[in-house]
Design a protein around this motif. Structure first.
Motif, short mmCIF file in Angstrom:
data_model
loop_
_atom_site.label_atom_id
_atom_site.label_comp_id
_atom_site.label_asym_id
_atom_site.label_seq_id
_atom_site.Cartn_x
_atom_site.Cartn_y
_atom_site.Cartn_z
N ASP A 1 32.12 35.00 27.11
CA ASP A 1 32.12 35.79 28.35
C ASP A 1 33.40 36.61 28.50
OD1 ASP A 1 33.89 33.77 28.90
OD2 ASP A 1 32.90 33.08 30.72
N ALA A 2 34.14 36.79 27.42
CA ALA A 2 35.36 37.60 27.34
C ALA A 2 36.55 36.96 28.03
CB ALA A 2 35.14 39.02 27.87
N LYS A 3 36.45 35.69 28.40
CA LYS A 3 37.60 35.01 28.97
C LYS A 3 38.50 34.51 27.85
CE LYS A 3 35.51 33.62 33.28
NZ LYS A 3 35.10 32.54 34.15
N ILE B 1 44.43 36.11 32.17
CA ILE B 1 43.71 37.28 32.64
C ILE B 1 44.58 38.50 32.36
CG2 ILE B 1 42.62 38.38 34.63
CD1 ILE B 1 42.54 35.53 35.90
N ILE B 2 44.05 39.48 31.64
CA ILE B 2 44.81 40.66 31.24
C ILE B 2 44.11 41.90 31.76
CG2 ILE B 2 45.69 42.00 29.30
CD1 ILE B 2 45.63 39.37 27.68
N VAL B 3 44.86 42.75 32.45
CA VAL B 3 44.37 44.04 32.92
C VAL B 3 45.45 45.06 32.58
CG1 VAL B 3 43.63 45.43 34.87
CG2 VAL B 3 43.08 43.00 34.81
N ASN B 4 45.14 45.95 31.64
CA ASN B 4 46.09 46.96 31.16
C ASN B 4 47.37 46.28 30.71
OD1 ASN B 4 44.24 49.01 31.69
ND2 ASN B 4 44.89 49.16 33.81
N SER B 5 48.51 46.52 31.36
CA SER B 5 49.77 45.90 30.93
C SER B 5 50.17 44.75 31.85
CB SER B 5 50.88 46.94 30.87
OG SER B 5 51.11 47.47 32.16
N LEU B 6 49.25 44.28 32.68
CA LEU B 6 49.51 43.15 33.58
C LEU B 6 48.77 41.93 33.08
CD1 LEU B 6 48.93 44.95 37.00
CD2 LEU B 6 51.09 44.67 35.78
N TYR B 7 49.36 40.75 33.30
CA TYR B 7 48.65 39.53 32.97
C TYR B 7 49.03 38.43 33.94
CZ TYR B 7 52.68 37.28 30.71
OH TYR B 7 53.89 36.68 30.45
N VAL C 1 53.57 42.56 31.80
CA VAL C 1 54.24 42.10 33.01
C VAL C 1 53.44 40.94 33.61
CG1 VAL C 1 55.02 42.77 35.31
CG2 VAL C 1 55.12 44.42 33.43
N LEU C 2 54.11 39.82 33.86
CA LEU C 2 53.49 38.67 34.49
C LEU C 2 53.41 38.92 35.99
CD1 LEU C 2 52.41 35.75 34.32
CD2 LEU C 2 54.76 34.98 34.59
N VAL C 3 52.21 38.80 36.57
CA VAL C 3 52.01 39.02 38.01
C VAL C 3 51.29 37.82 38.62
CG1 VAL C 3 51.94 41.54 37.78
CG2 VAL C 3 49.82 40.25 37.64
N THR C 4 51.19 37.83 39.94
CA THR C 4 50.51 36.74 40.63
C THR C 4 49.00 36.89 40.49
OG1 THR C 4 50.35 37.92 42.73
CG2 THR C 4 52.37 36.62 42.33
N GLU C 5 48.28 35.83 40.87
CA GLU C 5 46.83 35.85 40.78
C GLU C 5 46.23 36.90 41.71
OE1 GLU C 5 43.20 32.62 40.85
OE2 GLU C 5 45.26 31.91 40.66
N ILE D 1 46.64 40.34 40.09
CA ILE D 1 45.75 40.58 38.96
C ILE D 1 44.32 40.80 39.44
CG2 ILE D 1 44.99 38.26 38.28
CD1 ILE D 1 46.36 40.85 35.85
N ARG D 2 43.90 40.09 40.49
CA ARG D 2 42.56 40.31 41.06
C ARG D 2 42.45 41.73 41.62
NH1 ARG D 2 39.92 36.72 38.38
NH2 ARG D 2 40.57 34.61 38.81
N SER D 3 43.50 42.20 42.27
CA SER D 3 43.52 43.56 42.79
C SER D 3 43.44 44.57 41.65
CB SER D 3 44.80 43.78 43.61
OG SER D 3 44.89 45.09 44.04
N ALA D 4 44.17 44.31 40.57
CA ALA D 4 44.13 45.19 39.39
C ALA D 4 42.75 45.17 38.75
CB ALA D 4 45.20 44.78 38.39
N GLN D 5 42.09 44.00 38.73
CA GLN D 5 40.73 43.92 38.18
C GLN D 5 39.76 44.76 39.00
OE1 GLN D 5 40.20 39.61 38.10
NE2 GLN D 5 39.95 39.71 35.88
#
Length: 133
Positions: A32-34, A58-64, A97-101, A104-108
């Motif tokens: 499921d791409a996780k 969870i990776i979105v562009n350069s955020l994880y 860049v390590l970000v909060t959950e 990352i949900r907002s970036a998703q």
């Protein structure tokens, strides 16, 4: 008449077994791409795995973001890739860049909206291209 020429098979060696990954930190890519990361503690002949100290990456562009999961039991049919993470050196490239959950949900969500807009524009362009003829 068409001739089919078969190339000789190249023997690379036996496929690596989960045995070499026991009690080591591994990364799994699931169907499921996780992406999950944890310590492989058990496996069976079907490729089912048990990992401890697991987090979902969870990776979105350069955020994880690394979301803790605890214990993970995965069915072998859902594991696409398994690889060992080295103990030395960083796990992620320097530009990540390590970000909060929440971040990352907002970036998703933003990525999903952007992807949908690109798809919509592509369909509109295809419609306009096919209409001109």
């Amino acid at each position: 008449m068409t001739w089919i020429v078969a190339a000789p098979l190249l023997y690379i060696g036996p496929a690596p077994s989960f045995t070499s990954y026991l009690d080591k930190k591994v990364i799994l890519l699931l169907r499921d791409a996780k992406v999950v990361v944890g310590v492989l503690t058990a496996f069976d002949e079907f490729g089912n795995v048990v990992l401890q100290h697991v987090f979902e990456r969870i990776i979105v562009n350069s955020l994880y973001c690394d979301r803790p999961l605890g214990l993970f039991v995965g069915r072998g049919e859902n594991v696409i890739f398994c690889g060992e993470l080295g103990q030395d050196g960083p796990e992620m490239p320097a530009h990540m860049v390590l970000v909060t959950e929440d971040e990352i949900r907002s970036a998703q969500r933003a990525e999903k909206i952007s992807s949908h807009l690109r798809w919509t524009m592509r369909k509109r362009m295809e419609f306009l291209d096919s209409d001109v003829g």
